[in-house]
Structure formats: C-alpha cells, structure tokens
Design a protein around this motif. Sequence first.
Motif, PDB file in Angstrom:
ATOM      1  N   ILE A 222       0.831  -1.209   0.000  1.00  0.00           N
ATOM      2  CA  ILE A 222       0.000   0.000   0.000  1.00  0.00           C
ATOM      3  C   ILE A 222       0.863   1.256   0.000  1.00  0.00           C
ATOM      4  CG2 ILE A 222      -1.734   1.316   1.254  1.00  0.00           C
ATOM      5  CD1 ILE A 222      -2.924  -1.301   2.244  1.00  0.00           C
ATOM      6  N   ASP A 223       1.721   1.392   1.000  1.00  0.00           N
ATOM      7  CA  ASP A 223       2.546   2.597   1.059  1.00  0.00           C
ATOM      8  C   ASP A 223       3.604   2.621  -0.046  1.00  0.00           C
ATOM      9  OD1 ASP A 223       1.296   4.024   3.028  1.00  0.00           O
ATOM     10  OD2 ASP A 223       2.507   3.214   4.654  1.00  0.00           O
ATOM     11  N   ALA A 224       4.126   1.452  -0.409  1.00  0.00           N
ATOM     12  CA  ALA A 224       5.094   1.416  -1.507  1.00  0.00           C
ATOM     13  C   ALA A 224       4.439   1.877  -2.804  1.00  0.00           C
ATOM     14  CB  ALA A 224       5.665   0.005  -1.670  1.00  0.00           C
ATOM     15  N   SER A 225       3.214   1.438  -3.056  1.00  0.00           N
ATOM     16  CA  SER A 225       2.481   1.871  -4.252  1.00  0.00           C
ATOM     17  C   SER A 225       2.163   3.356  -4.182  1.00  0.00           C
ATOM     18  CB  SER A 225       1.178   1.075  -4.399  1.00  0.00           C
ATOM     19  OG  SER A 225       1.443  -0.298  -4.601  1.00  0.00           O
ATOM     20  N   ARG A 226       1.828   3.834  -2.993  1.00  0.00           N
ATOM     21  CA  ARG A 226       1.508   5.258  -2.820  1.00  0.00           C
ATOM     22  C   ARG A 226       2.724   6.127  -3.162  1.00  0.00           C
ATOM     23  NH1 ARG A 226      -0.661   4.903   1.874  1.00  0.00           N
ATOM     24  NH2 ARG A 226      -2.797   4.992   1.108  1.00  0.00           N
ATOM     25  N   MET A 227       3.879   5.732  -2.656  1.00  0.00           N
ATOM     26  CA  MET A 227       5.096   6.492  -2.913  1.00  0.00           C
ATOM     27  C   MET A 227       5.500   6.404  -4.382  1.00  0.00           C
ATOM     28  SD  MET A 227       7.121   5.283   0.531  1.00  0.00           S
ATOM     29  CE  MET A 227       8.580   6.295   0.381  1.00  0.00           C
ATOM     30  N   PHE A 228       5.439   5.201  -4.933  1.00  0.00           N
ATOM     31  CA  PHE A 228       5.797   4.997  -6.336  1.00  0.00           C
ATOM     32  C   PHE A 228       4.888   5.824  -7.241  1.00  0.00           C
ATOM     33  CE2 PHE A 228       6.106   2.988 -10.420  1.00  0.00           C
ATOM     34  CZ  PHE A 228       7.387   2.461 -10.489  1.00  0.00           C
ATOM     35  N   GLY A 229       3.593   5.773  -6.967  1.00  0.00           N
ATOM     36  CA  GLY A 229       2.625   6.484  -7.795  1.00  0.00           C
ATOM     37  C   GLY A 229       2.811   7.991  -7.765  1.00  0.00           C
ATOM     38  N   LYS A 230       3.171   8.522  -6.601  1.00  0.00           N
ATOM     39  CA  LYS A 230       3.416   9.963  -6.505  1.00  0.00           C
ATOM     40  C   LYS A 230       4.630  10.349  -7.343  1.00  0.00           C
ATOM     41  CE  LYS A 230       2.478  14.048  -4.823  1.00  0.00           C
ATOM     42  NZ  LYS A 230       1.228  14.755  -5.181  1.00  0.00           N
ATOM     43  N   ASN A 231       5.678   9.517  -7.289  1.00  0.00           N
ATOM     44  CA  ASN A 231       6.846   9.759  -8.134  1.00  0.00           C
ATOM     45  C   ASN A 231       6.474   9.719  -9.614  1.00  0.00           C
ATOM     46  OD1 ASN A 231       8.934   7.759  -5.929  1.00  0.00           O
ATOM     47  ND2 ASN A 231       8.665   9.964  -5.943  1.00  0.00           N
ATOM     48  N   VAL A 232       5.658   8.732  -9.991  1.00  0.00           N
ATOM     49  CA  VAL A 232       5.235   8.594 -11.391  1.00  0.00           C
ATOM     50  C   VAL A 232       4.437   9.817 -11.838  1.00  0.00           C
ATOM     51  CG1 VAL A 232       3.784   7.274 -12.988  1.00  0.00           C
ATOM     52  CG2 VAL A 232       5.266   6.075 -11.377  1.00  0.00           C
TER      53      VAL A 232
END
Length: 376
Positions: free
Chosen positions: A320-330
Amino acid sequence: MILGLLKEHGTETRVALLPDIVQNLTDLKVEVLVEQEAGEKAFVTDAAYEEAGAKIVTRNEIFEKSEVVLQIQLPLTNEVDKLKGSQVWISAFNPLWETDLVKTFQEKGLTTFSLDSIPRTTRAQAMDILSSMATVSGYKATLEAALKLPTFFPMFMTAAGTIRPANVLILGAGVAGLQAVATARKLGAQVFVFDVRSAVKEEVKSLGGKFVEVEGATEDKDAGGYAVEQTEEYKNKQQEAINAQAIKSDVIICTAQIPGRKAPLLVPKETVEKMKPGSVIVDLAASTGGNCELTKNDETVHFQGKTIIGQSNYTSLMPIDASRMFGKNVLNFLKLIIGEEGALNLNFEDDIVKGTCITHQGELYNERVKSTIENK
C-alpha cells in the motif's frame, strides 16, 4: 493522451498508480485505462479506480488503445511484440542490467522510459523511485532482522540482569542504508555503518550511527551520488575493516550496489564462519549477486547457525505505502510529458525527460546505458 495501467505479474504486489493518482491524471484531462484487478494485491478494487475516473479494461485492450503503457516491472517477453512503435513504454526495467531488453526496444523503434534512470538531481527528487523504494526496503529489512535475531535489539535493565544492545553493521549508506540506520537506532541497537563515500559520514552520525572509515576511497562527482569501482589496494583495506566489525556484529544489513555491475562482495564465507551463532545477514543486493558470498536471491540460507536472507523486493511486502510512494513519483514525472488538454508531449529539451528516456526512434538516448552497451 490515453494511459494504460497494467497489472503486475509474478510475486509483485505493488501497482504503479493508486486511485488518488488516477484522479489527479483525469483532472489533467488524461484518459486512464486500468487492467482488471490491477490493484488487487495492493488492496485496491476496480470500483475504486472507476470512482477515480478510470475505465476498467482487459490487458489486450491496454496494448491496443493506450498511447502510454505503464507498469512497475519490465514487460513479459511475449508482450514486447504487442507494443507498437507509436506507443510509449514506462516502467522500471533496470536498463543497465537488462541490456538485451534495451536492444530489443531499440530494434523495434520503441520509445521507452525507465523510472530507475531518473537523474539524481534536486529537481528530480520528487520523481526518484529508487529513493522511495529504498526507504521501504531499509525499513523492512531492519524489522525482519530484528524478528529473526534470537536476542533483543535494545538494551534492557532487568531484575534478571542487563541485556546488552545488539550490534548492527550496515554496509552502504544510500537511502536504504540510512533508513536502516534510523530504524535500527529507534529499536535501540548500536549501529555501525560502512560506505566508500565520505560525504555520507555526517548523515550517518546525525542518525546516531557510527561511521566505519577506511581511507583512500575513490569518489566520482559525475557518478550521481552512487558508489564507484575501487582500487585493489582500497578493497583489501576495506575488507579488513569490514571483517573486523562483522565478527562482532549480531546483524549485518547489506545494501551496497554499483549500477549496471555485480554487487561488490563485502562479506566472504570466511567472515560468516567467524560470526556468532544466531547472527543474521539481510542482503538487499541479492538480485545483483549479493554483498555476502553465501547469499541466494529470494532464499533464506542457514549456515553454521547463521541466517542469510537474500531479499531484493521488500517493497512487495508493503504494497500500500510502496504503491503510494511509487505512484506519486510517477505522477510528478508524467506531468513533464503531459501537454495542453492532456496531450502527450515528449519534450526532450527537458533534462529529466531526456535522461530518463532509454530508447526513442531506434536510438539510445540515455548516455550511461549507451556506454554500458557499447562497452560490453
């Protein structure tokens, strides 16, 4: 612009975009197609994506209709042929290592961006997936080491006597290493850190770690903050220092890597043999050979009472948090290639766009990747 979000394959549990980021993209007039159950392993339903403005489609429809195709992993071998020359592929496909895939992209004339190649500049920090994911890895690696260690991390003063704190050695003080320092210190361990880059000494000390200094390291200001290959003389001095600290350690967390090369061997079998029974080694460099000689990627090895954990994808254990961080970078990166009215605008005058681009119209764009392939 039509952006297609693919479901990840294999054991990957993250997803490149969560619904809140999809909402941001639709606000920018980007049409977002999401593969069925793309967010399932990250605990996100198709309904949540639809509420954010996305359309749920099949995998084939993503390849057929999207101008930009997005996922975290490199593409499946049998799906590269589905990509058309007019499409843009965006993922984190490790181009310095996956050179055969890069050559295929080049031969097919595809436009590709690898998010793990974003320049390490101040302006690009908000897009730096390597730093974001390393934060997760350093945190999770330290927690796993604490769980596997048969002793406490902190010091305890009890009626049954004093329990001494664990000694933790961290090899590499990049983002993962520094997060491991912070987490291990919060858990009460004594932390010692080794890195060839003297510039990180103050960061280590500010987090409560003790820097193990070996003089004579080669540093390259053009390496973008990464470690570089060292001389044989330095490697010998380095090995002596690491061996001396390792045999006193309860835990070793290995994070040292050199982009495009096999991970440096820092903990040989002979050193592991001298470590205390019950000691734990967590090797985050496992996918590129590991810093420990006994490491096996995606496996846990038990050797003479010591545990060696080869794990290079801790991010999938925190989806969840890994996807949240990755998505913000994207999202921050995508804003550089989204033009007026949501149209695709590949502005190669932008140093971040150009630096992240690996192939375009049959040409290699990234200079480091180009140099690596030409020198192979």
